[in-house]
Design a protein around this motif. Structure first.
Motif, PDB file in Angstrom:
ATOM      1  N   PHE A 134       0.868  -1.193   0.000  1.00 32.97           N
ATOM      2  CA  PHE A 134       0.000   0.000   0.000  1.00 32.97           C
ATOM      3  C   PHE A 134       0.901   1.238   0.000  1.00 32.97           C
ATOM      4  N   PRO A 135       0.649   2.204  -0.918  1.00 37.43           N
ATOM      5  CA  PRO A 135       1.542   3.374  -0.977  1.00 37.43           C
ATOM      6  C   PRO A 135       1.532   4.148   0.349  1.00 37.43           C
ATOM      7  N   SER A 136       2.701   4.359   0.927  1.00 34.10           N
ATOM      8  CA  SER A 136       2.724   4.914   2.282  1.00 34.10           C
ATOM      9  C   SER A 136       2.175   6.340   2.330  1.00 34.10           C
ATOM     10  N   LEU A 137       2.391   7.116   1.253  1.00 37.17           N
ATOM     11  CA  LEU A 137       1.814   8.473   1.245  1.00 37.17           C
ATOM     12  C   LEU A 137       0.288   8.417   1.363  1.00 37.17           C
ATOM     13  N   GLN A 138      -0.302   7.397   0.731  1.00 39.32           N
ATOM     14  CA  GLN A 138      -1.766   7.314   0.725  1.00 39.32           C
ATOM     15  C   GLN A 138      -2.335   6.830   2.065  1.00 39.32           C
ATOM     16  N   ALA A 139      -1.464   6.232   2.898  1.00 39.77           N
ATOM     17  CA  ALA A 139      -1.932   5.838   4.237  1.00 39.77           C
ATOM     18  C   ALA A 139      -2.375   7.076   5.015  1.00 39.77           C
ATOM     19  N   ALA A 140      -1.756   8.215   4.679  1.00 42.81           N
ATOM     20  CA  ALA A 140      -2.106   9.472   5.357  1.00 42.81           C
ATOM     21  C   ALA A 140      -3.462  10.004   4.890  1.00 42.81           C
ATOM     22  N   LEU A 141      -4.023   9.411   3.826  1.00 42.08           N
ATOM     23  CA  LEU A 141      -5.311   9.899   3.318  1.00 42.08           C
ATOM     24  C   LEU A 141      -6.503   9.175   3.939  1.00 42.08           C
ATOM     25  N   LEU A 142      -6.229   8.067   4.628  1.00 40.47           N
ATOM     26  CA  LEU A 142      -7.352   7.233   5.071  1.00 40.47           C
ATOM     27  C   LEU A 142      -8.236   7.928   6.104  1.00 40.47           C
TER      28      LEU A 142
END
Ligand SMILES: [Zn+2]
Ligand SMILES: [Zn+2]
Length: 338
Positions: A134-142
């Motif tokens: 899972f793209p780590s930058l996108q973990a911040a979008l959850l």
């Protein structure tokens, strides 16, 4: 470890601090990415409450490096996103299932140390496992996606509805995609910034309008044949709330999603709400939506590939806040180990 400590209005300090001892139900996370949110800016400006002093950052994911004695569901090496909102489970609101209204609510990054740090301790219960790739930058979008999902559920969009989204920032982009999933037939976004207008188009808005143009509201009324079935206010200002009421169709729903400063007020005509038979709903936090937000991202029903994210190291935290304030990117993210 290094961390960004909020020490009172306009005081954000980069400090060195030891990681505290892990509790039995906690995991220690090596923070991969933590989003800077409009809420963080309002806290820093002294316009929203936070406990003092506290490490800010409530939109984050990380790698589990240590598990407390009672933790059974996670292991070191797991990649997780964190739901920062910790509820008590026993107050009257929790017991009615309205957990976002918990009287004892504590949020990581607001009341308890959060993600603008190299490491963060979080209750295992707040962690949602993500695939390793899972793209780590996108973990911040959850976290923002989970909040958006709650707002969209409140909007009760029916297939074929017209939707007006006020504000084409990150939340606006999330709302566009969610509204599509719920079957909206027409999605209109109002946004002043030209770059953001382009992003809104790219992420699926059918019509993007600069609200400062004198005929903006007329254009929206024409396109929607009398106003939006659902208007989602994502800009967080008194003026845009007033506009949301104007832009809603008779029988429409207005969702107040944007966070205004807590001392701002407006004047509204009760008659208009009465005569238009409006349903006005406040959308606060993300009750029971984090799991579905994770599923929507893993299954790629929501896509944020190519999203305009500005990323910064922890040392650049002030620059990052400035970046978010000036809206230079759609989203600003801190990568504490870069
Ligand atoms: Zn946020
Ligand atoms: Zn509670």
């Amino acid at each position: 470890m290094q961390a960004a400590l909020y020490a009172g209005a306009h005081r954000l300090q980069l400090i060195e601090k030891p990681v505290r001892k892990i509790e039995k139900d906690e995991v220690l996370l090596k923070v991969s990415a933590c989003g800077v949110c409009g809420t963080d800016l309002k806290i820093l400006n002294g316009k929203l409450h936070a406990k003092l002093p506290v490490i800010l950052g409530h939109e984050f994911g990380g790698i589990v490096v240590e598990c407390g004695q009672y933790v059974r569901t996670l292991m070191p090496g797991n990649f997780v996103a964190v739901d920062p909102n910790i509820v008590c489970g026993y107050c009257r609101f929790c017991r009615r299932g309205k957990v976002n209204l918990c009287e004892n609510l504590q949020a990581l990054g607001v009341d308890i140390d959060g993600g603008f740090a190299e490491y963060c301790l979080a209750p295992a219960q707040q962690c949602y496992r993500l695939p390793d790739d899972f793209p780590s930058l996108q973990a911040a979008l959850l976290e923002p996606i989970s909040c958006g999902l709650y707002g969209i559920r409140l909007a009760n969009i029916q297939p074929g509805n017209s939707i007006v989204i006020i504000g084409g920032g990150m939340i606006g982009i999330i709302m566009i995609q969610l509204a599509k999933l719920f079957g909206a037939s027409l999605i209109i976004v109002t946004e002043v910034d030209e770059h953001r207008q382009e992003w809104a188009k790219q992420f699926g808005a059918d019509l993007v309008i600069n609200p400062q143009k004198p005929d903006a509201e007329k254009v929206i009324f024409t396109a929607t044949e009398g106003g939006g079935d659902v208007v989602i206010e994502c800009a967080g200002s008194p003026q845009t709330f007033q506009q949301a009421i104007r832009l809603a169709a008779n029988g429409g729903t207005v969702v107040v999603f944007g966070v205004s400063a807590n001392d701002q007020t407006i004047s509204v005509a009760p008659y208009e709400i009465y005569r238009k038979n409006l349903d006005i709903k406040g959308s606060f936090l993300n009750p029971f939506t984090f799991q579905d937000a994770v599923q929507l991202m893993i299954s790629k029903k929501l896509r944020f590939d190519g999203l305009d994210i500005g990323y910064f190291s922890l040392q650049e935290i002030e620059k990052a806040f400035e970046n978010q304030r000036q809206k230079k990117n759609l989203k600003t993210v801190i990568l504490p180990h870069e």
